[in-house]
Design a protein around this motif. Structure first.
Motif, PDB file in Angstrom:
ATOM      1  N   GLN A  80       0.911  -1.662   0.172  1.00  8.33           N
ATOM      2  CA  GLN A  80       0.341   0.151   0.097  1.00  8.33           C
ATOM      3  C   GLN A  80       1.243   1.606  -0.140  1.00  8.33           C
ATOM      4  O   GLN A  80       2.006   1.623   0.903  1.00  8.33           O
ATOM      5  N   GLY A  81       0.411   2.235  -0.753  1.00  5.61           N
ATOM      6  CA  GLY A  81       1.486   3.426  -0.730  1.00  5.61           C
ATOM      7  C   GLY A  81       0.651   4.595  -0.688  1.00  5.61           C
ATOM      8  O   GLY A  81      -0.096   5.062  -0.959  1.00  5.61           O
ATOM      9  N   ARG A  82       1.500   5.736  -0.613  1.00  5.81           N
ATOM     10  CA  ARG A  82       0.688   7.124  -1.000  1.00  5.81           C
ATOM     11  C   ARG A  82      -0.118   7.505  -1.732  1.00  5.81           C
ATOM     12  O   ARG A  82      -0.219   8.466  -2.349  1.00  5.81           O
ATOM     13  N   ASP A  83       0.165   6.697  -2.845  1.00  6.11           N
ATOM     14  CA  ASP A  83       0.250   7.230  -4.134  1.00  6.11           C
ATOM     15  C   ASP A  83      -1.512   7.099  -3.942  1.00  6.11           C
ATOM     16  O   ASP A  83      -2.313   6.362  -5.528  1.00  6.11           O
ATOM     17  N   MET A  84      -2.256   5.807  -3.206  1.00  6.19           N
ATOM     18  CA  MET A  84      -3.372   5.877  -3.530  1.00  6.19           C
ATOM     19  C   MET A  84      -3.406   4.853  -3.650  1.00  6.19           C
ATOM     20  O   MET A  84      -5.158   4.386  -4.302  1.00  6.19           O
ATOM     21  N   ARG A  85      -3.044   3.960  -3.995  1.00  2.97           N
ATOM     22  CA  ARG A  85      -2.973   2.319  -4.680  1.00  2.97           C
ATOM     23  C   ARG A  85      -2.113   1.139  -3.591  1.00  2.97           C
ATOM     24  O   ARG A  85      -1.203   1.148  -2.723  1.00  2.97           O
ATOM     25  N   VAL A  86      -3.705   0.772  -3.861  1.00  8.94           N
ATOM     26  CA  VAL A  86      -2.692  -0.996  -3.273  1.00  8.94           C
ATOM     27  C   VAL A  86      -2.546  -2.007  -4.374  1.00  8.94           C
ATOM     28  O   VAL A  86      -3.010  -2.472  -5.440  1.00  8.94           O
ATOM     29  N   CYS A  87      -1.215  -2.403  -4.184  1.00 11.84           N
ATOM     30  CA  CYS A  87      -0.709  -3.178  -5.778  1.00 11.84           C
ATOM     31  C   CYS A  87      -0.883  -4.844  -5.207  1.00 11.84           C
ATOM     32  O   CYS A  87       0.492  -5.405  -3.927  1.00 11.84           O
ATOM     33  N   LEU A  88      -0.899  -5.724  -6.386  1.00 12.37           N
ATOM     34  CA  LEU A  88      -0.228  -6.829  -5.686  1.00 12.37           C
ATOM     35  C   LEU A  88       0.373  -7.762  -6.720  1.00 12.37           C
ATOM     36  O   LEU A  88       0.489  -7.830  -7.913  1.00 12.37           O
ATOM     37  N   TRP A  89       1.632  -8.155  -6.021  1.00 16.88           N
ATOM     38  CA  TRP A  89       2.852  -8.377  -6.815  1.00 16.88           C
ATOM     39  C   TRP A  89       3.061 -10.138  -6.871  1.00 16.88           C
ATOM     40  O   TRP A  89       2.545 -10.623  -6.128  1.00 16.88           O
ATOM     41  N   ASP A  90       3.621 -10.579  -8.393  1.00 16.27           N
ATOM     42  CA  ASP A  90       3.995 -11.868  -8.620  1.00 16.27           C
ATOM     43  C   ASP A  90       5.008 -12.369  -8.215  1.00 16.27           C
ATOM     44  O   ASP A  90       6.680 -11.531  -8.699  1.00 16.27           O
ATOM     45  N   LEU A  91       5.335 -13.479  -6.907  1.00 11.77           N
ATOM     46  CA  LEU A  91       6.655 -13.308  -6.503  1.00 11.77           C
ATOM     47  C   LEU A  91       7.260 -14.427  -7.299  1.00 11.77           C
ATOM     48  O   LEU A  91       8.731 -14.832  -6.802  1.00 11.77           O
ATOM     49  N   SER A  92       7.129 -15.818  -7.354  1.00 13.74           N
ATOM     50  CA  SER A  92       6.959 -16.152  -8.371  1.00 13.74           C
ATOM     51  C   SER A  92       8.556 -16.719  -9.218  1.00 13.74           C
ATOM     52  O   SER A  92       8.479 -15.928  -9.878  1.00 13.74           O
ATOM     53  N   GLU A  93       9.253 -17.517  -8.872  1.00 14.87           N
ATOM     54  CA  GLU A  93       9.876 -17.733 -10.150  1.00 14.87           C
ATOM     55  C   GLU A  93      11.089 -16.526 -10.015  1.00 14.87           C
ATOM     56  O   GLU A  93      11.292 -16.292 -11.108  1.00 14.87           O
ATOM     57  N   GLY A  94      11.271 -15.699  -9.084  1.00 15.31           N
ATOM     58  CA  GLY A  94      12.104 -14.500  -8.745  1.00 15.31           C
ATOM     59  C   GLY A  94      11.635 -13.696  -9.568  1.00 15.31           C
ATOM     60  O   GLY A  94      12.061 -12.578  -9.381  1.00 15.31           O
ATOM     61  N   ARG A  95       9.744 -13.958  -9.283  1.00 13.83           N
ATOM     62  CA  ARG A  95       9.708 -12.220 -10.173  1.00 13.83           C
ATOM     63  C   ARG A  95       9.230 -10.989  -9.559  1.00 13.83           C
ATOM     64  O   ARG A  95       8.529 -11.246  -8.087  1.00 13.83           O
ATOM     65  N   THR A  96       9.541  -9.571  -9.947  1.00 12.82           N
ATOM     66  CA  THR A  96       8.711  -9.194  -8.962  1.00 12.82           C
ATOM     67  C   THR A  96       7.840  -8.038  -9.632  1.00 12.82           C
ATOM     68  O   THR A  96       7.548  -6.520  -9.933  1.00 12.82           O
ATOM     69  N   ALA A  97       6.503  -8.859 -10.269  1.00 14.93           N
ATOM     70  CA  ALA A  97       5.879  -8.265 -11.241  1.00 14.93           C
ATOM     71  C   ALA A  97       5.179  -8.131 -10.596  1.00 14.93           C
ATOM     72  O   ALA A  97       4.190  -8.471  -9.649  1.00 14.93           O
ATOM     73  N   VAL A  98       4.146  -6.643 -10.615  1.00 18.60           N
ATOM     74  CA  VAL A  98       2.547  -5.915 -10.318  1.00 18.60           C
ATOM     75  C   VAL A  98       1.742  -6.846 -11.371  1.00 18.60           C
ATOM     76  O   VAL A  98       1.731  -6.527 -12.337  1.00 18.60           O
ATOM     77  N   LEU A  99       0.887  -7.617  -9.982  1.00 20.92           N
ATOM     78  CA  LEU A  99      -0.393  -8.219 -11.251  1.00 20.92           C
ATOM     79  C   LEU A  99      -1.257  -7.417 -11.303  1.00 20.92           C
ATOM     80  O   LEU A  99      -2.756  -7.535 -12.587  1.00 20.92           O
ATOM     81  N   ASP A 100      -1.577  -6.602 -10.337  1.00 24.43           N
ATOM     82  CA  ASP A 100      -3.743  -5.944 -10.308  1.00 24.43           C
ATOM     83  C   ASP A 100      -2.916  -4.732  -8.968  1.00 24.43           C
ATOM     84  O   ASP A 100      -1.996  -4.884  -8.564  1.00 24.43           O
ATOM     85  N   SER A 101      -3.836  -3.786  -9.276  1.00 28.80           N
ATOM     86  CA  SER A 101      -3.408  -2.867  -8.065  1.00 28.80           C
ATOM     87  C   SER A 101      -5.244  -2.329  -8.256  1.00 28.80           C
ATOM     88  O   SER A 101      -5.967  -2.935  -8.772  1.00 28.80           O
ATOM     89  N   LEU A 102      -5.233  -1.716  -7.208  1.00 25.14           N
ATOM     90  CA  LEU A 102      -6.470  -0.890  -6.638  1.00 25.14           C
ATOM     91  C   LEU A 102      -6.477   0.118  -6.271  1.00 25.14           C
ATOM     92  O   LEU A 102      -5.524   0.235  -5.388  1.00 25.14           O
ATOM     93  N   TRP A 103      -7.343   1.403  -6.816  1.00 26.79           N
ATOM     94  CA  TRP A 103      -7.500   2.632  -5.997  1.00 26.79           C
ATOM     95  C   TRP A 103      -8.203   2.433  -4.541  1.00 26.79           C
ATOM     96  O   TRP A 103      -9.341   2.593  -4.597  1.00 26.79           O
ATOM     97  N   THR A 104      -7.205   3.193  -3.987  1.00 25.30           N
ATOM     98  CA  THR A 104      -8.191   3.642  -2.579  1.00 25.30           C
ATOM     99  C   THR A 104      -8.668   4.890  -2.363  1.00 25.30           C
ATOM    100  O   THR A 104      -9.664   4.990  -2.120  1.00 25.30           O
ATOM    101  N   GLY A 105      -8.364   6.398  -2.526  1.00 23.23           N
ATOM    102  CA  GLY A 105      -8.682   7.705  -2.915  1.00 23.23           C
ATOM    103  C   GLY A 105      -7.869   7.637  -1.694  1.00 23.23           C
ATOM    104  O   GLY A 105      -8.503   9.225  -1.316  1.00 23.23           O
ATOM    105  N   SER A 106      -7.672   7.089  -0.745  1.00 25.78           N
ATOM    106  CA  SER A 106      -7.240   7.917   0.485  1.00 25.78           C
ATOM    107  C   SER A 106      -6.101   8.267   0.255  1.00 25.78           C
ATOM    108  O   SER A 106      -4.610   7.826   0.214  1.00 25.78           O
ATOM    109  N   VAL A 107      -5.773   9.485   1.541  1.00 28.29           N
ATOM    110  CA  VAL A 107      -4.601  10.101   1.684  1.00 28.29           C
ATOM    111  C   VAL A 107      -4.113  10.529   2.693  1.00 28.29           C
ATOM    112  O   VAL A 107      -2.926  10.560   3.033  1.00 28.29           O
ATOM    113  N   GLY A 108      -4.607   9.968   3.684  1.00 28.04           N
ATOM    114  CA  GLY A 108      -3.795   8.810   4.523  1.00 28.04           C
ATOM    115  C   GLY A 108      -3.363   7.815   4.810  1.00 28.04           C
ATOM    116  O   GLY A 108      -2.437   7.903   4.123  1.00 28.04           O
ATOM    117  N   PHE A 109      -2.804   7.793   6.493  1.00 29.51           N
ATOM    118  CA  PHE A 109      -1.636   7.291   6.627  1.00 29.51           C
ATOM    119  C   PHE A 109      -2.613   5.786   7.595  1.00 29.51           C
ATOM    120  O   PHE A 109      -0.907   4.904   7.526  1.00 29.51           O
TER     121      PHE A 109
END
Length: 328
Positions: A80-109
């Motif tokens: 989860q980042g302050r860019d208002m996105r939650v990212c889902l990452w694929d870590l299989s076989e040494g990868r670091t690829a963003v599979l999908d993301s979700l916009w939260t709209g939240s500017v808080g912490f």
């Protein structure tokens, strides 16, 4: 004669930014890992055997990463980042690829909360675009489950915790708000079950132990507030726990229910016995605010670690009270 103050068993350096969040993954596979999220948008995957970063992933456009977690039994990382996105990452076989993301709209912490369901899916709760709004979705489908907005004006959502009670139909959610209130929500019914004023200042962090239905929360004051749920799901305030210095960033209960760790604004990590909240140790190493604490999920209790991340850009690793120590 008092025991000498412990020292870290090792430290991790090189993140190059404040360490906002930590998450262990030590129960599966051969390599114990620690994930960290930094103030410059990087997610480091630290190999605890080599004590080096195996991989560095960047998916939040340089925006601060405030929370990381993993989906149990998969190679999926969530950030989860302050860019208002939650990212889902694929870590299989040494990868670091963003599979999908979700916009939260939240500017808080407010950090997300993740709950594994018996169906093999997960629920993800996060602060929404509106000030007091909490949204819950199912993963990996991102199907909306509900939106929770309190009846009264309580200010921003500051911290949340999803959990599944042993009895009862569905998950519950605890939330701390800007006005110092704690609320308990029934996710299935979308209903507010209980409310109490725990702090005069915003609730900065909370943790909850579903086994004994007890929780503790922290703020910018010189006290932790402990509370419990009764048989009717009413929040009941209990004793406050005095701190030497004000301000707590994060709280964490060890998996065996014996220890509580607090991340202090005074650069210290404090350890309490969870049963009676008796102070046990003060861990001094960091030179700036401690922002995050996490206990490892090693299956062998003797290998358990505590990690602390700081604004000083370092992570300290500690081995404490692991073999039958009195933590009452």
């Amino acid at each position: 004669m008092s025991r000498a103050a412990p020292s870290p068993i090792f430290t991790l350096r090189g993140a190059g930014a404040p360490l906002n969040t930590l998450h262990f993954s030590c129960h599966g596979g051969d390599t114990p890992l620690l994930f960290s999220g930094s103030g410059k948008g990087a997610i480091h995957m630290w190999n605890l055997n080599t004590r080096r970063a195996e991989t560095v992933a960047e998916g939040h456009s340089g925006n601060s990463v405030v929370w990381v977690n993993t989906l149990q039994g998969t190679d999926t990382l969530i950030s989860q980042g302050r860019d208002m996105r939650v990212c889902l990452w694929d870590l299989s076989e040494g990868r670091t690829a963003v599979l999908d993301s979700l916009w939260t709209g939240s500017v808080g912490f407010c950090q997300c909360s993740l709950l594994e369901m018996s169906t093999g899916t997960h629920l993800l709760a996060f602060a929404g675009q509106q000030t007091e709004e909490i949204k819950i979705v199912e993963l990996p489908s991102k199907t909306p489950v509900c939106t929770l907005i309190p009846d009264a004006k309580l200010g921003m959502v500051m911290c949340i915790k999803l959990w599944q009670p042993d009895s009862g139909p569905g998950p519950l959610l605890l939330a701390g708000y800007e006005d110092g209130s704690l609320l308990l929500w029934d996710v299935t019914q979308r209903a507010q079950l209980s409310q109490t004023k725990a702090h005069p200042e915003p609730v900065m962090c909370l943790t909850f132990d579903p086994q004994c239905l007890r929780g503790v929360s922290g703020s910018s004051e010189k006290d932790l507030c402990s509370w419990r749920l009764d048989g009717q799901n009413n929040l009941q305030l209990q004793d406050s726990v005095p701190l030497v210095n004000p301000g707590v960033s994060q709280l964490c209960v060890r998996g065996d229910g014996k220890l509580l760790a607090s991340a202090g604004w005074d650069h210290r990590v404090r350890i309490f016995g969870w049963k009676k909240l008796r102070p046990l140790a003060v861990l001094q190493y960091h030179t700036d605010l401690v922002l995050s604490v996490a206990f490892s999920d090693h299956q062998d209790p003797r290998q358990r670690l505590l990690a602390a991340g700081s604004k000083d850009q370092r992570i300290s690793l500690w081995s404490i009270f692991n073999e039958g120590a009195d933590t009452g």
